[in-house]
Scaffold this motif. Structure first.
Motif, PDB file in Angstrom:
ATOM      1  N   PHE A  99      12.019   3.080  -7.929  1.00  0.00           N
ATOM      2  CA  PHE A  99      12.656   1.782  -8.123  1.00  0.00           C
ATOM      3  C   PHE A  99      13.128   1.193  -6.785  1.00  0.00           C
ATOM      4  N   PHE A 100      13.662   2.038  -5.912  1.00  0.00           N
ATOM      5  CA  PHE A 100      14.117   1.568  -4.600  1.00  0.00           C
ATOM      6  C   PHE A 100      12.952   0.991  -3.798  1.00  0.00           C
ATOM      7  N   SER A 101      11.853   1.743  -3.718  1.00  0.00           N
ATOM      8  CA  SER A 101      10.701   1.271  -2.946  1.00  0.00           C
ATOM      9  C   SER A 101      10.082   0.033  -3.583  1.00  0.00           C
ATOM     10  N   GLY A 102      10.113  -0.038  -4.923  1.00  0.00           N
ATOM     11  CA  GLY A 102       9.599  -1.229  -5.594  1.00  0.00           C
ATOM     12  C   GLY A 102      10.436  -2.460  -5.304  1.00  0.00           C
ATOM     13  N   GLY A 103      11.760  -2.279  -5.272  1.00  0.00           N
ATOM     14  CA  GLY A 103      12.645  -3.392  -4.946  1.00  0.00           C
ATOM     15  C   GLY A 103      12.420  -3.909  -3.532  1.00  0.00           C
ATOM     16  N   VAL A 104      12.286  -2.987  -2.588  1.00  0.00           N
ATOM     17  CA  VAL A 104      12.035  -3.381  -1.200  1.00  0.00           C
ATOM     18  C   VAL A 104      10.697  -4.099  -1.073  1.00  0.00           C
ATOM     19  N   THR A 105       9.687  -3.593  -1.779  1.00  0.00           N
ATOM     20  CA  THR A 105       8.355  -4.201  -1.716  1.00  0.00           C
ATOM     21  C   THR A 105       8.356  -5.624  -2.270  1.00  0.00           C
ATOM     22  N   MET A 106       8.922  -5.809  -3.472  1.00  0.00           N
ATOM     23  CA  MET A 106       8.970  -7.150  -4.053  1.00  0.00           C
ATOM     24  C   MET A 106       9.856  -8.070  -3.225  1.00  0.00           C
ATOM     25  N   GLY A 107      10.895  -7.503  -2.610  1.00  0.00           N
ATOM     26  CA  GLY A 107      11.737  -8.304  -1.733  1.00  0.00           C
ATOM     27  C   GLY A 107      10.980  -8.824  -0.525  1.00  0.00           C
ATOM     28  N   ASN A 108      10.130  -7.978   0.055  1.00  0.00           N
ATOM     29  CA  ASN A 108       9.332  -8.408   1.208  1.00  0.00           C
ATOM     30  C   ASN A 108       8.317  -9.469   0.823  1.00  0.00           C
ATOM     31  N   ALA A 151       0.827  -1.207   0.000  1.00  0.00           N
ATOM     32  CA  ALA A 151       0.000   0.000   0.000  1.00  0.00           C
ATOM     33  C   ALA A 151       0.860   1.257   0.000  1.00  0.00           C
ATOM     34  N   VAL A 152       1.934   1.263   0.782  1.00  0.00           N
ATOM     35  CA  VAL A 152       2.831   2.419   0.814  1.00  0.00           C
ATOM     36  C   VAL A 152       3.530   2.582  -0.532  1.00  0.00           C
ATOM     37  N   PHE A 153       3.953   1.462  -1.142  1.00  0.00           N
ATOM     38  CA  PHE A 153       4.597   1.512  -2.453  1.00  0.00           C
ATOM     39  C   PHE A 153       3.658   2.108  -3.502  1.00  0.00           C
ATOM     40  N   VAL A 154       2.419   1.667  -3.501  1.00  0.00           N
ATOM     41  CA  VAL A 154       1.438   2.227  -4.437  1.00  0.00           C
ATOM     42  C   VAL A 154       1.234   3.707  -4.151  1.00  0.00           C
TER      43      VAL A 154
END
Length: 204
Positions: free
Chosen positions: A175-184, A92-95
Motif C-alpha cells: 500500500f505504501f509503494s502504491g501510494g507513492v507511485t500514484m502520487g508521482n 515498474a518498481v511498484f509492479v
C-alpha cells in the motif's frame, strides 16, 4: 490556477489507471492464491469482486490529486517536478514489489515483509524523497491496511496464511509503494496541466 476541467480530466486518468492496476495485480495475487474470494465471486472476469476495481480507481484518483495539493502547501512542488520516464520506472518498481509479494518464496513472512519494506523505502527514496510523499504513503498504508482487515474480518475475502491481524504482514509495504507511485503519477499530470495553462495566451 488549474481549471475544474483539468482536475476532472486528471482524476479520470488516475481512476482509469487505478482500475487497471487493481485488475492486473489482483489477478496475480488470486492466481498465486495469496487472496481467496468466495466461489460466487470467482465467476467474474478477473476473479475479483466487482467493487475492488472501482474502489481502487477512486483511491488512486484521490491520492493522485492529493499529492500535488499537499506539495503546494508544503512548498515542495518544484522539487517534485519529474519526467514521465522517471514515473514509468517508478511504476515498474511498484509492479515488481507486487510481483515479489506473490511469486517469491521466502522461509517465512517476516523475511518477505522486511525485503518488501526495504524495496518500498527504496522506491520512495529513488522517485520521491519528499516529506509529503513519505507522510501520505505511511498514512495510506495504515488506513488501507485497516480497511482490508475489516473486510477480511467480515468474510468479504480472506488471505491464505495470514500472520498480521487477518492479513499478510507485507501488505502495508504494498500500500505504501502504491501510494507513492500514484502520487508521482498525479504530480506529473499536475505539472503537465500547469505547463499547459502557462502556454495559453493571456487575455487582457
Amino acid at each position: 490556477m488549474v481549471s475544474t476541467k483539468c482536475l476532472v480530466l486528471r482524476g479520470t486518468v488516475l481512476f482509469t489507471l487505478g482500475v487497471f492496476f487493481s485488475l492486473v495485480l489482483n489477478l496475480l495475487q488470486v492466481q498465486r492464491q495469496v487472496t481467496v474470494f468466495p466461489p460466487e465471486v470467482l465467476a467474474s472476469l478477473f476473479s475479483s469482486a466487482w467493487w475492488v476495481a472501482p474502489s481502487c480507481g477512486t483511491a488512486a484518483a484521490v491520492i493522485g490529486l492529493l499529492y500535488p495539493c499537499l506539495d503546494k502547501q508544503l512548498g515542495e512542488e518544484l522539487r517534485n517536478k519529474g519526467e514521465w520516464s522517471s514515473v514509468m520506472r517508478c511504476v515498474a518498481v511498484f509492479v515488481g514489489i507486487n510481483h515479489a509479494s506473490a511469486k517469491i518464496d521466502f522461509a517465512n513472512n517476516v523475511q518477505l515483509s522486511v525485503c518488501l519494506a526495504a524495496m518500498s523505502i527504496g522506491l520512495w527514496w529513488l522517485f520521491d524523497r519528499s516529506r509529503s510523499g513519505f507522510g501520505l504513503g505511511v498514512g495510506i498504508a495504515v488506513l488501507a491496511t485497516f480497511v482490508t482487515q475489516l473486510l477480511v474480518y467480515n468474510d468479504v475475502y480472506r488471505y491464505t496464511e495470514p500472520d498480521f491481524l487477518f492479513v499478510r504482514s507485507w501488505l502495508p509495504c504494498v500500500f505504501f509503494s502504491g501510494g507513492v507511485t500514484m502520487g508521482n503519477i498525479g504530480r506529473q499530470l499536475a505539472a503537465y496541466d500547469s505547463e499547459t495553462e502557462e502556454r495559453k495566451p493571456k487575455v487582457d
